[in-house]
Structures are given as structure tokens and as C-alpha cells.
Design an enzyme around this catalytic site. Sequence first.
Site, PDB file in Angstrom:
ATOM      1  N   PHE A   1       0.819  -1.207   0.000  1.00 38.06           N
ATOM      2  CA  PHE A   1       0.000   0.000   0.000  1.00 38.06           C
ATOM      3  C   PHE A   1       0.863   1.271   0.000  1.00 38.06           C
ATOM      4  O   PHE A   1       0.899   2.009  -0.987  1.00 38.06           O
ATOM      5  CB  PHE A   1      -0.939  -0.048   1.213  1.00 38.06           C
TER       6      PHE A   1
ATOM      7  N   ASP B   1      11.432 -12.975  -0.494  1.00 42.24           N
ATOM      8  CA  ASP B   1      10.915 -12.978   0.872  1.00 42.24           C
ATOM      9  C   ASP B   1      12.072 -12.732   1.824  1.00 42.24           C
ATOM     10  O   ASP B   1      13.086 -13.442   1.780  1.00 42.24           O
ATOM     11  CB  ASP B   1      10.262 -14.331   1.180  1.00 42.24           C
ATOM     12  N   VAL B   2      11.921 -11.724   2.696  1.00 37.52           N
ATOM     13  CA  VAL B   2      13.026 -11.366   3.584  1.00 37.52           C
ATOM     14  C   VAL B   2      13.215 -12.380   4.707  1.00 37.52           C
ATOM     15  O   VAL B   2      14.053 -12.178   5.592  1.00 37.52           O
ATOM     16  CB  VAL B   2      12.842  -9.958   4.179  1.00 37.52           C
TER      17      VAL B   2
ATOM     18  N   GLY C   1      23.849  -3.907   6.147  1.00 34.65           N
ATOM     19  CA  GLY C   1      25.228  -4.077   5.692  1.00 34.65           C
ATOM     20  C   GLY C   1      25.450  -3.441   4.332  1.00 34.65           C
ATOM     21  O   GLY C   1      26.513  -2.861   4.060  1.00 34.65           O
TER      22      GLY C   1
ATOM     23  N   LYS D   1      25.832   0.251   4.772  1.00 36.24           N
ATOM     24  CA  LYS D   1      27.168   0.584   5.250  1.00 36.24           C
ATOM     25  C   LYS D   1      28.194   0.522   4.122  1.00 36.24           C
ATOM     26  O   LYS D   1      29.041   1.408   3.972  1.00 36.24           O
ATOM     27  CB  LYS D   1      27.566  -0.384   6.368  1.00 36.24           C
ATOM     28  N   ARG D   2      28.082  -0.515   3.287  1.00 32.70           N
ATOM     29  CA  ARG D   2      29.085  -0.734   2.231  1.00 32.70           C
ATOM     30  C   ARG D   2      29.055   0.373   1.186  1.00 32.70           C
ATOM     31  O   ARG D   2      30.103   0.814   0.703  1.00 32.70           O
ATOM     32  CB  ARG D   2      28.857  -2.092   1.571  1.00 32.70           C
TER      33      ARG D   2
ATOM     34  N   TYR E   1       3.486  -6.565  17.699  1.00 28.04           N
ATOM     35  CA  TYR E   1       3.623  -5.471  16.734  1.00 28.04           C
ATOM     36  C   TYR E   1       4.243  -4.246  17.396  1.00 28.04           C
ATOM     37  O   TYR E   1       5.209  -3.675  16.883  1.00 28.04           O
ATOM     38  CB  TYR E   1       2.256  -5.128  16.140  1.00 28.04           C
TER      39      TYR E   1
ATOM     40  N   LYS F   1       8.188  -2.983  16.596  1.00 30.22           N
ATOM     41  CA  LYS F   1       8.581  -1.696  16.017  1.00 30.22           C
ATOM     42  C   LYS F   1       9.525  -0.928  16.945  1.00 30.22           C
ATOM     43  O   LYS F   1      10.446  -0.253  16.489  1.00 30.22           O
ATOM     44  CB  LYS F   1       7.333  -0.858  15.719  1.00 30.22           C
TER      45      LYS F   1
ATOM     46  N   HIS G   1      -5.141  -2.916   1.234  1.00 32.72           N
ATOM     47  CA  HIS G   1      -5.632  -4.287   1.154  1.00 32.72           C
ATOM     48  C   HIS G   1      -7.070  -4.308   1.664  1.00 32.72           C
ATOM     49  O   HIS G   1      -7.364  -3.786   2.731  1.00 32.72           O
ATOM     50  CB  HIS G   1      -4.746  -5.215   1.987  1.00 32.72           C
TER      51      HIS G   1
END
Length: 385
Positions: A99, A144-145, A153, A156-157, A196, A200, A232
Site C-alpha cells: 500500500f 521474501d526477507v 550491511g 554501510k558498504r 507489533y 517496532k 488491502h
Amino acid sequence: MVSKALLRLVSAVNRRRMKLLLGIALLAYVASVWGNFVNMRSIQENGELKIESKIEEMVEPLREKIRDLEKSFTQKYPPVKFLSEKDRKRILITGGAGFVGSHLTDKLMMDGHEVTVVDNFFTGRKRNVEHWIGHENFELINHDVVEPLYIEGLAKRVGARLLLASTSEVYGDPEVHPQSEDYWGHVNPIGPRACYDEGKRVAETMCYAYMKQEGVEVRVARIFNTFGPRMHMNDGRVVSNFILQALQGEPLTVYGSGSQTRAFQYVSDLVNGLVALMNSNVSSPVNLGNPEEHTILEFAQLIKNLVGSGSEIQFLSEAQDDPQKRKPDIKKAKLMLGWEPVVPLEEGLNKAIHYFRKELEYQANNQYIPKPKPARIKKGRTRHS
């Protein structure tokens, strides 16, 4: 002499008769051959027509695919601003087909930046970003994480800035009203909303710890209730539930007395705030929300009137730990970002209602009618969050 003359006459008559019979036979043969030829020609023509018809049936889908390919090659994208290479940013958005993420993608693409969207399409949808597919500045990755990307990382790089989309839920059921960024919150760490809320809060903690440890620039947006197109339809939030119930003529379900307050902002206002924060030097958390406060009951009546629905309002038992007050203090955003919401509530709601009508038509054509989700009493967020 007479008999010989008679014989010659008979013989001549017979010859003529034979010639005539041969002529008739020849004509009959020619007629027969011609008839067969005409029949064969007719059969051949009918056969050729059938073959041509079959070929046409097979070729037509190929023509359609060619037309689709031609359209994709000549696709008209929304207008994109040209940026020089030094001004153009390369931006990664996780959840960019959802969304808020898809609207942020639109904004950054039209501003001329290069955008890579990562989404697993669990709640996001490809439809939300498909109008950018094929554009040279856009890339879409289905991922998918659960399998980590380690974006901290990566930041940072390459020396990138990290923006965390946090939430007003870090304030819990607040004892301070309105809520400013220096308020630490009032959260039940083992309640039904704890995963939740605390999730956070921990995300903010980890971002700032990484900033201090590794020197990565961090921006944190505490986002208050947001609504608009591409929500949604059955996510259980108060806006989507009320609109869906009103459009379908079902009772609008209010948990508790309806005196709980919320502040609703339109999605374009939020996106503008996110971009302003991302481009700023403000490293501490910033509230992004609309300070115009409404009770849940007022909000239900407003949506009912805008839809023109005859739905009743049904009161159900109150959900545990449901915040009683929610209103952002946005003085910091005004002062340091030059940002404040500008879209009036009714204008935004009319756009959202129009979107939901179209979605219901689309779902009906595909034989699926979504139903509002009940508030999650035992786990997760309730619809009033």
C-alpha cells in the site's frame, strides 16, 4: 438394282445413327466428366475454406500476443522527471509493492530516481507497480526477507541512508496527549498487541544502535493512521473495514463505545513526508500524521454518509489494550521538514471509496467477494489501529 440401292440406304442410315449415338455418348461422357470436375472443385473449395478457417483460429492468438508485445514495447509510463547522474539516486524499497510502498515508488520514479522494489507479494500486489515494469529506472525483485537481504550491511558498504517506516504504535495506549517524539510510550509488553508494538520499538532500537556502531545514517518515521487507494481490502484496519461494510450494506462494527480517537492522513501526504525526511538531516524519530482527531463513531458515521449506505452501526465488546487516544504532535515535522498534511479528510475518503468500489467490481467479475476481517482480540492488531 433396287435391292442394292436399298442396302446402300440402310447402310447410310445406320452410319448416321451410329454417329449420332456416338455423339450422344460423347456428350454424356463430357457432361459426366464436367459434373465430376465441378463437384471436385466445390469439395476442394470447401476444404480450402475449412483449412483457412482452422489456420485463422490458430493464428489469431499469435496475433494477440504480437499486439501485446507491441504494446509493451510502446508502453506509456507516467511522466518521469529527468535527473542528471549526480542528482539521480538509486533507492531500494522493501515491501515496495504494498500500500504505502507502491505510492512511495510512484513518487520516487516520477522524481527521476532509480528504484528497485523487493516484495514477496504476500500482502503487496504486482498490480500496484506493474505500470513501471519495463522502465529503465525500475527493477522488481520477488523475494521474501525470511531469507535476509542484510540491507543494513549494504547501506554501510555503499554509504547509503536507511529509512525505517516505524509506527505510532510505539506509543502504545498513551498517557500523554497529543503524542510527541520525546514521549517514551505506554505499552503492555505481553499483551495481544505486544508483538507489533514491541517489534517496532525494537526495530528503532536496532537501527540507532547500528548507526552508533557503524556510522550508517538512519531516518525513522513514526507513521500514524494512513489510508487511500491500494489498501488491502480485508486487512482488518478501521478504514478498509468501514468502507467495505458500508459498500456491501453490512453493519459497521465499532468495538467499545466508539469514543476512541484516531487521526487519519491520506497516503500522498505521508509519501511527501517520507521523501522530505529521507532528504533531511534529521536523525531522530519524526511523527508523520494528521493532527485532525476524530472518534471512531464519528468516523463510522462519516464513511456511511459518504458512501450513501443504509448500514447500521453495530457495537461489539472492546478489544484488549486498544488505545483510547491517538493524535500526533507534528511540530517537529513542520519545523524541520517543512511538512504538514494538506489533503482534506473527506476528499481522501472519496478517493478511497471510489477505489474500493472498483475493487469490488473486479472481485465480483472474478467470483470472489472479500469480507471485512473481525478485530483480532487475542493476537495482533485490532481494526482500530
